[in-house]
Design a protein around this motif. Structure first.
Motif: not given
Length: 568
Positions: A42-48, A248-250
């Motif tokens: 439900x919470x989309x963010x580019x952060x990890x 998936x956060x390099x």
């Protein structure tokens, strides 16, 4: 890395080129709760989102690197930028990790001034100011000992912390669980004491989340990308990068996002006036209104006084919505600092959400390794206008049978909860007055010792909600609250604070408000209903508890012409 792999904690003083290195094997067993992407989608963010992974898998590295002290903030920011560029040029060999870069500053700069001077569009953001000074980590090599290279060997206390952006955040829609706690602990280490996760947990995670609280989820914590620490006599600016290939956060992505945030950071701090312009209130509504409040209190008293009833106390709350021109939550928080003695100030604002701010006098617990300190707080009176009147009001509170009964319930239940987790317990003082600038309460301090690290989650789960914000017995009171209150408490009256590797501190999110982003100001206050309570007096207590916010407002009349003028 495989489950049970070693977790490396490195603290480096770059000036002296000294480092401490330790490894610990994960001994966490498999949990019955399996985390899936659906819980967090439900919470989309580019952060990890650190809750999306396997909490049993240790990070590859946890590091703090402290660089030489800078004379001014602009020099510190410039140095920080160059250090991050070097991190980009020398990528980490680990598949997951968290690295904190610290640049101490000779000047003492207020963390809230720094935060107010930044771009308000950078979210999330947070601010926490402890009621008591925190442990000494200024100009240190990360283990609390002052560097021998520092000519000033005074003990510098950490006063307050401000943060922008999230190196990693933790958020979900289900109740905060042991696995969620372990997901946070995965990014923390005793050797890196200032890597902390700041945030809050809902009062009742089983209730539906209202639109104004949606961005917070059931719980929300963040380890800031950029952090400003205010010490006694000095300051520090820090940058933190966190990554996990398994999520998936390099490393490269994390560094790129950190560089974007740093480019938006201002190195100029304005010392702003602590007297904010009074907010113009166009309309005010209370939920419940006075008539509904009287009815709710009567119903609660009927249940308490019913034969064979187990309900002893229930805390009923009110939400007051002030429709105003836009309010700057940090301006309000600055004003609350004037009433900050013996209280914790906080601000927590996730992306696209209002800011949750408060000035709470009630500590839920403070942990220093295995030592725990908690408090009982109940009973309320206003402060007197003179020393003699204030003394008289305080004595009335101490001798009031109704307030003593309410306080004794709170103190006894907290004692029992500590007893169920801790091996040693002390209550001192047994009952005293806690005097705040506008209010005074009955107060007791309770201390204990945990038997193992995982007991931190047990003590958090056991102490919340306290009888001071829910009632007793807890479940009966909670059910009555859910049936009676026609609004979502959200994080109001929930735990608000931070987790650290060696220490953690949580307060109870009372004397609080949700401010900005289209909601105006939502003020929250509650009062304990016990045998002998009077609905009119309890309503007056609600007014007293919200007065620290309402004093910052100006009520305009007539309302309609003002609204028309604003709309044009």
């Amino acid at each position: 890395m495989a489950a049970g792999a070693a977790n490396y904690c490195i603290t480096v003083d770059v000036k002296s080129k000294k480092s401490t290195f330790s490894s610990s094997s994960s001994a966490i067993g498999k949990q019955s709760l399996h985390l899936s992407n659906s819980k967090y989608q439900e919470f989309s963010s580019v952060s990890l989102n650190g809750c999306g992974g396997n909490s049993r898998v240790s990070l590859g590295t946890i590091e703090t690197r402290t660089f030489p002290i800078a004379s001014t903030l602009p020099f510190a920011v410039h140095h920080l930028s160059s250090i991050v560029f070097d991190l980009k040029s020398n990528p980490s060999p680990f598949e997951s990790g968290i690295i904190r870069i610290e640049v101490p500053i000779q000047q003492q700069i207020e963390a809230l001034d720094w935060l107010r001077s930044q771009n308000h569009n950078i979210l999330p953001r947070c601010y926490f100011s402890g009621r008591d000074p925190f442990i000494d980590y200024s100009n240190s090599n990360g283990n609390g000992r002052t560097s021998s290279d520092d000519n000033d060997n005074r003990q510098h206390k950490l006063i307050s912390v401000a943060g922008l952006g999230s190196a990693v955040y933790f958020r979900g829609i289900n109740p905060f669980s042991l696995d969620d706690w372990r997901s946070i602990r995965r990014f923390l280490c005793e050797k890196c004491p200032l890597i902390r996760a700041y945030g809050a947990i809902r009062f009742d995670a089983r209730s539906n989340i209202a639109a104004e609280w949606k961005g917070f989820g059931s719980f929300y914590f963040m380890i800031p990308q950029i952090e400003f620490n205010e010490f006694e006599g000095s300051s520090m600016i820090a940058a933190t990068v966190a990554w996990d290939n398994g999520l998936s956060r390099t490393y490269e992505q994390a560094i790129a996002e950190l560089e974007t945030t740093i480019r938006q950071i201002s190195s100029v701090v304005w010392r702003l006036n602590d007297k904010a312009p009074r907010a113009v209130v166009l309309r005010q509504t209370h939920v419940p209104d006075k008539v509904s409040w009287d009815s709710a209190v009567k119903r609660a008293l009927d249940l308490i006084n019913r034969k064979n009833s187990t309900l002893v106390k229930v805390v009923l709350a009110r939400r007051s919505q002030m429709l105003t021109v836009e309010i700057d939550p940090l301006e309000w928080l600055t004003c609350l600092q004037a009433e900050g003695n013996n209280a914790n100030q906080f601000c927590l604002q996730p992306p696209e959400s209002p800011a949750f701010i408060g000035n709470t006098p009630e500590r839920l617990f403070y942990r220093n390794r295995l030592s725990i300190c908690s408090e009982a707080l109940a009973g309320t009176r206003a402060r007197g206008g003179s020393k003699s009147l204030d003394l008289q009001i305080g004595q009335d509170l101490l001798s009031s049978p109704k307030d003593d009964h309410e306080f004794s319930v709170v103190r006894e239940i907290i004692r029992r909860k500590l007893e169920s987790v801790c091996c040693h317990r002390v209550i001192e003082p047994n009952k005293a007055l806690r005097k705040l600038p506008r209010i005074q309460h009955l107060y007791a301090q309770l201390r204990g010792k945990l038997q193992k690290e995982d007991d931190e989650f047990k003590i958090l789960s056991s102490l919340h909600p306290t009888p001071a914000v829910c009632g007793y017995p807890t479940e009966e009171a909670r059910i009555l609250i859910s049936e009676t209150e026609m609004f979502d408490r959200g994080m109001y009256a929930g735990p608000v604070g931070w987790f650290g590797g060696a220490e953690s501190e949580f307060a109870v999110g009372i004397r609080s408000a949700l401010v900005g982003k289209g909601v105006g100001a939502l003020l929250y206050a509650g009062t304990g209903i016990v045998e002998g309570s009077n609905s009119a007096k309890e309503w007056q207590e609600l007014e007293l508890k919200t007065s620290q916010f309402t004093k910052l407002m100006k009520f305009e009349a007539p309302l309609l012409p003002m609204r028309n003028r604003i709309e044009l």
